[in-house]
Design an enzyme around this catalytic site. Structure first.
Site, PDB file in Angstrom:
ATOM      1  N   GLN A  41     -10.702  -2.419   2.533  1.00  0.00           N
ATOM      2  CA  GLN A  41     -10.371  -2.818   3.307  1.00  0.00           C
ATOM      3  C   GLN A  41     -10.023  -2.060   4.549  1.00  0.00           C
ATOM      4  O   GLN A  41      -9.432  -2.635   6.151  1.00  0.00           O
ATOM      5  CB  GLN A  41      -8.068  -3.606   3.009  1.00  0.00           C
ATOM      6  CG  GLN A  41      -7.181  -2.490   2.864  1.00  0.00           C
ATOM      7  CD  GLN A  41      -6.338  -3.444   2.581  1.00  0.00           C
ATOM      8  OE1 GLN A  41      -5.894  -3.711   1.834  1.00  0.00           O
ATOM      9  NE2 GLN A  41      -5.543  -3.752   3.601  1.00  0.00           N
ATOM     10  N   SER A  44       6.642  -0.928  10.166  1.00  0.00           N
ATOM     11  CA  SER A  44       4.772  -0.405   9.715  1.00  0.00           C
ATOM     12  C   SER A  44       5.458   0.752   9.296  1.00  0.00           C
ATOM     13  O   SER A  44       5.551   1.558   9.677  1.00  0.00           O
ATOM     14  CB  SER A  44       4.502  -0.372  11.154  1.00  0.00           C
ATOM     15  OG  SER A  44       3.120  -0.749  10.253  1.00  0.00           O
ATOM     16  N   LYS A  80       5.015  -9.793   9.435  1.00  0.00           N
ATOM     17  CA  LYS A  80       4.431  -9.690  10.376  1.00  0.00           C
ATOM     18  C   LYS A  80       2.940  -9.526   9.911  1.00  0.00           C
ATOM     19  O   LYS A  80       2.270  -9.286  11.711  1.00  0.00           O
ATOM     20  CB  LYS A  80       4.944  -8.123  10.112  1.00  0.00           C
ATOM     21  CG  LYS A  80       4.147  -6.502  11.146  1.00  0.00           C
ATOM     22  CD  LYS A  80       4.797  -5.834  10.976  1.00  0.00           C
ATOM     23  CE  LYS A  80       3.544  -5.055   9.563  1.00  0.00           C
ATOM     24  NZ  LYS A  80       2.577  -4.545  10.450  1.00  0.00           N
ATOM     25  N   HIS A  86      10.048  -3.287   3.283  1.00  0.00           N
ATOM     26  CA  HIS A  86       9.140  -3.850   2.058  1.00  0.00           C
ATOM     27  C   HIS A  86      10.198  -4.232   1.276  1.00  0.00           C
ATOM     28  O   HIS A  86      10.390  -4.614   0.679  1.00  0.00           O
ATOM     29  CB  HIS A  86       8.053  -2.350   1.370  1.00  0.00           C
ATOM     30  CG  HIS A  86       7.772  -2.159   2.001  1.00  0.00           C
ATOM     31  ND1 HIS A  86       7.122  -1.123   3.074  1.00  0.00           N
ATOM     32  CD2 HIS A  86       6.153  -2.664   1.598  1.00  0.00           C
ATOM     33  CE1 HIS A  86       5.841  -1.042   3.209  1.00  0.00           C
ATOM     34  NE2 HIS A  86       5.197  -1.825   2.792  1.00  0.00           N
ATOM     35  N   LEU A 131       6.625   2.981   1.317  1.00  0.00           N
ATOM     36  CA  LEU A 131       7.418   1.627   1.295  1.00  0.00           C
ATOM     37  C   LEU A 131       8.402   2.034   2.574  1.00  0.00           C
ATOM     38  O   LEU A 131       9.015   3.041   2.487  1.00  0.00           O
ATOM     39  CB  LEU A 131       7.733   1.882  -0.083  1.00  0.00           C
ATOM     40  CG  LEU A 131       7.577   1.542  -1.110  1.00  0.00           C
ATOM     41  CD1 LEU A 131       7.996   0.772  -2.213  1.00  0.00           C
ATOM     42  CD2 LEU A 131       6.171   0.078  -0.838  1.00  0.00           C
ATOM     43  N   MET A 160       1.009  -1.062  -0.241  1.00  0.00           N
ATOM     44  CA  MET A 160       0.040   0.142  -0.144  1.00  0.00           C
ATOM     45  C   MET A 160       0.874   1.350  -0.190  1.00  0.00           C
ATOM     46  O   MET A 160       0.251   2.099   0.563  1.00  0.00           O
ATOM     47  CB  MET A 160      -0.919  -0.386   1.677  1.00  0.00           C
ATOM     48  CG  MET A 160      -1.981  -1.101   0.892  1.00  0.00           C
ATOM     49  SD  MET A 160      -3.841  -0.441   2.136  1.00  0.00           S
ATOM     50  CE  MET A 160      -3.089  -0.683   3.746  1.00  0.00           C
ATOM     51  N   GLN A 175      -3.313 -12.464   7.652  1.00  0.00           N
ATOM     52  CA  GLN A 175      -2.851 -11.823   6.520  1.00  0.00           C
ATOM     53  C   GLN A 175      -2.419 -12.906   5.420  1.00  0.00           C
ATOM     54  O   GLN A 175      -3.079 -13.430   4.325  1.00  0.00           O
ATOM     55  CB  GLN A 175      -2.784 -10.589   6.352  1.00  0.00           C
ATOM     56  CG  GLN A 175      -2.635 -10.090   4.194  1.00  0.00           C
ATOM     57  CD  GLN A 175      -2.139  -8.951   4.561  1.00  0.00           C
ATOM     58  OE1 GLN A 175      -2.641  -7.596   4.250  1.00  0.00           O
ATOM     59  NE2 GLN A 175      -0.902  -8.800   4.173  1.00  0.00           N
TER      60      GLN A 175
END
Length: 288
Positions: A60, A195, A159, A36, A32, A29, A163
């Site tokens: 989402q 994150s 993490k 990532h 970054l 998303m 999901q």
């Protein structure tokens, strides 16, 4: 290379496929960071070409969540992807608009959009309890990306453990011909899991957020000393919490099926979610 249109991306990937090249997909998303980057580097390592999707997926997010303020910086994202690819691999950054991904639908209503809904058992727990419908949105956008890119491999971070397990389940159940590659959690020098939402934390909040990794490390240490009762292991966490922490859950589940554990064993995954500075943070670890 930046691409915003589905058909143009498909044309490029088709050229790669005609040349017999292996294609990797890294769904993100945006905003970054080094976590990532580790996914992109893994794709570059094992694939000939890589597509990095940068798309803040509106379906989402719940009505009271942070869709509008979610961090976005496409210029920085492009620079990081360029750094990750180097001279070894061509990377396409796919950054569509919501209208490109959901052109004919009221994207906030499943009355007008076909969703991929994971099994209730997998989604109605952990993050899914407070984020109703979240994993429907995740699975729907990931399946759309699989259909658009048709990758050989797709790369996801550990993490977001729930999901990852749900996506593996979806791929297995729907016979999707893609290899799901799980990549380890990347942490900063103090142990905080990286994150995009860490950007919301104040300096004090960042220090308070270290409690997640401290709790997980202590649980692992207690398990290695022979404590296997889940209730007892949970009790060890409470001494780390203070008025700055709003614990949402601390749960012990099977690392493949998300079934709850009463006695920890080598297949146990420990997951935690809490709020610091009103920022919702998650972390996890394998107990052994």
């Amino acid at each position: 290379m930046l691409e915003t249109k589905i058909e143009e991306l498909r044309k490029k990937v088709s050229e790669w496929k005609r040349d017999g090249l292996k294609v990797g997909l890294v769904p993100t998303m945006g905003a970054l960071h080094e976590g990532h980057l580790s996914l992109i580097k893994k794709s570059v390592e094992i694939c000939d070409k890589t597509v990095v999707s940068v798309f803040v997926n509106p379906i989402q997010f719940g009505p009271s969540e942070d869709l509008e303020k979610y961090p976005r910086n496409i210029e920085a994202d492009l620079e990081l992807c360029k750094k990750a690819g180097g001279d070894k691999c061509e990377i396409i950054v796919f950054a569509p608009t919501p209208a490109e991904m959901y052109p004919d639908a009221n994207i906030m209503s499943n009355d007008f959009l076909t969703y991929i809904a994971p099994p209730f058992f997998y989604s109605n727990k952990l993050c899914g309890k407070s984020r109703v419908g979240h994993f429907d949105g995740v699975c729907t956008v990931v399946m759309k990306l699989f259909n658009i890119v048709q990758p050989d491999s797709a790369f996801f971070g550990q993490k977001d453990a729930q999901q990852l397990i749900i996506i593996k389940k979806m791929v297995k159940d729907l016979n999707v011909p893609v290899e799901i590659v799980a990549c380890p959690i990347v942490r900063d020098g103090q142990g905080l899991a990286l994150s995009s939402r860490n950007k919301y934390l104040s300096e004090d909040g960042r220090r308070e957020a270290l409690v997640l990794s401290k709790i997980l490390s202590n649980i692992k240490a207690c398990y290695n000393k022979g404590i296997m009762d889940v209730n007892a292991l949970c009790e060890t966490a409470f001494s780390f919490l203070n008025e700055h922490h709003q614990l949402e859950y601390l749960e012990f589940v099977d690392r493949e099926t998300l079934e709850n554990k009463t006695v920890a064993d080598s297949d146990t995954l420990v997951l935690i979610a809490l709020r610091v500075d009103n920022v919702r943070l998650i972390d996890n670890c394998f107990i052994n």
